[in-house]
Design a protein around this motif. Sequence first.
Motif, short mmCIF file in Angstrom:
data_model
loop_
_atom_site.label_atom_id
_atom_site.label_comp_id
_atom_site.label_asym_id
_atom_site.label_seq_id
_atom_site.Cartn_x
_atom_site.Cartn_y
_atom_site.Cartn_z
N UNK A 14 64.90 52.25 22.44
CA UNK A 14 64.09 51.45 21.37
C UNK A 14 62.88 50.51 22.02
N UNK A 15 61.61 50.71 21.76
CA UNK A 15 60.56 50.03 22.19
C UNK A 15 59.69 49.78 21.07
N UNK A 16 59.10 48.76 20.78
CA UNK A 16 58.33 48.20 20.00
C UNK A 16 58.77 48.38 18.47
N UNK A 17 60.10 47.81 18.46
CA UNK A 17 60.50 47.57 17.33
C UNK A 17 61.29 46.30 17.03
N UNK A 18 61.25 45.95 15.82
CA UNK A 18 61.65 44.78 15.35
C UNK A 18 62.78 44.79 14.07
N UNK A 19 63.83 44.31 14.28
CA UNK A 19 65.06 44.82 13.37
C UNK A 19 65.55 43.28 12.68
N UNK A 20 65.60 43.47 11.22
CA UNK A 20 66.46 42.13 10.82
C UNK A 20 67.65 42.90 10.11
N UNK A 21 68.80 41.99 10.42
CA UNK A 21 70.04 42.37 9.96
C UNK A 21 70.49 40.96 8.96
N UNK A 22 70.93 41.59 7.85
CA UNK A 22 71.31 40.68 6.80
C UNK A 22 72.86 40.85 6.71
N UNK A 23 73.49 39.83 6.84
CA UNK A 23 75.28 39.68 6.60
C UNK A 23 75.53 38.83 5.43
N UNK A 24 76.43 39.55 4.88
CA UNK A 24 77.27 38.50 3.89
C UNK A 24 78.36 37.87 4.39
N UNK A 25 78.29 36.71 3.94
CA UNK A 25 79.06 35.47 4.40
C UNK A 25 80.57 35.82 3.95
N UNK A 26 80.76 36.39 2.87
CA UNK A 26 82.03 36.69 2.31
C UNK A 26 82.70 37.90 3.05
N UNK A 27 83.95 37.57 3.41
CA UNK A 27 84.56 38.32 4.44
C UNK A 27 84.04 38.39 5.89
N UNK A 28 83.60 37.19 6.08
CA UNK A 28 82.85 37.00 7.48
C UNK A 28 83.49 37.45 8.58
N UNK A 29 84.90 37.44 8.63
CA UNK A 29 85.47 38.13 9.75
C UNK A 29 85.27 39.39 10.11
N UNK A 30 85.11 40.13 8.91
CA UNK A 30 84.53 41.51 9.18
C UNK A 30 83.24 41.73 9.19
N UNK A 31 82.23 40.99 8.43
CA UNK A 31 80.80 41.40 8.52
C UNK A 31 80.36 40.85 9.76
N UNK A 32 80.74 39.79 10.10
CA UNK A 32 80.41 39.13 11.21
C UNK A 32 80.62 40.03 12.49
N UNK A 33 81.82 40.68 12.42
CA UNK A 33 81.99 41.73 13.69
C UNK A 33 81.06 43.01 13.64
N UNK A 34 80.80 43.29 12.41
CA UNK A 34 80.01 44.51 12.12
C UNK A 34 78.33 44.05 12.75
N UNK A 35 78.02 42.91 12.32
CA UNK A 35 76.82 42.40 12.69
C UNK A 35 76.67 42.19 14.23
#
Length: 72
Positions: A14-35
């Motif tokens: 990956x070059x010259x790429x910007x990525x935004x990741x939006x994560x739900x705080x609900x079930x943060x133990x799961x969504x945080x690990x995925x992020x």
Amino acid sequence: MSTFAPDNASLPRLEDVRVAIVTAEWNGHITGALRDGAVNTLKEYGLKDEDVACYDVPGAVELTFAASKLIE
């Protein structure tokens, strides 16, 4: 249980790429690990810390709103 193991040689760097990741705080133990896994994978394939922006929203309903605002 099978594990997906991509052939790293066939994946593009990956070059010259910007990525935004939006994560739900609900079930943060799961969504945080995925992020965290997504961020680690992006870095493994060439993105720098400044190329990855992470945002948290309260729940799933807000995910699409946040993503649309980031696209704008």
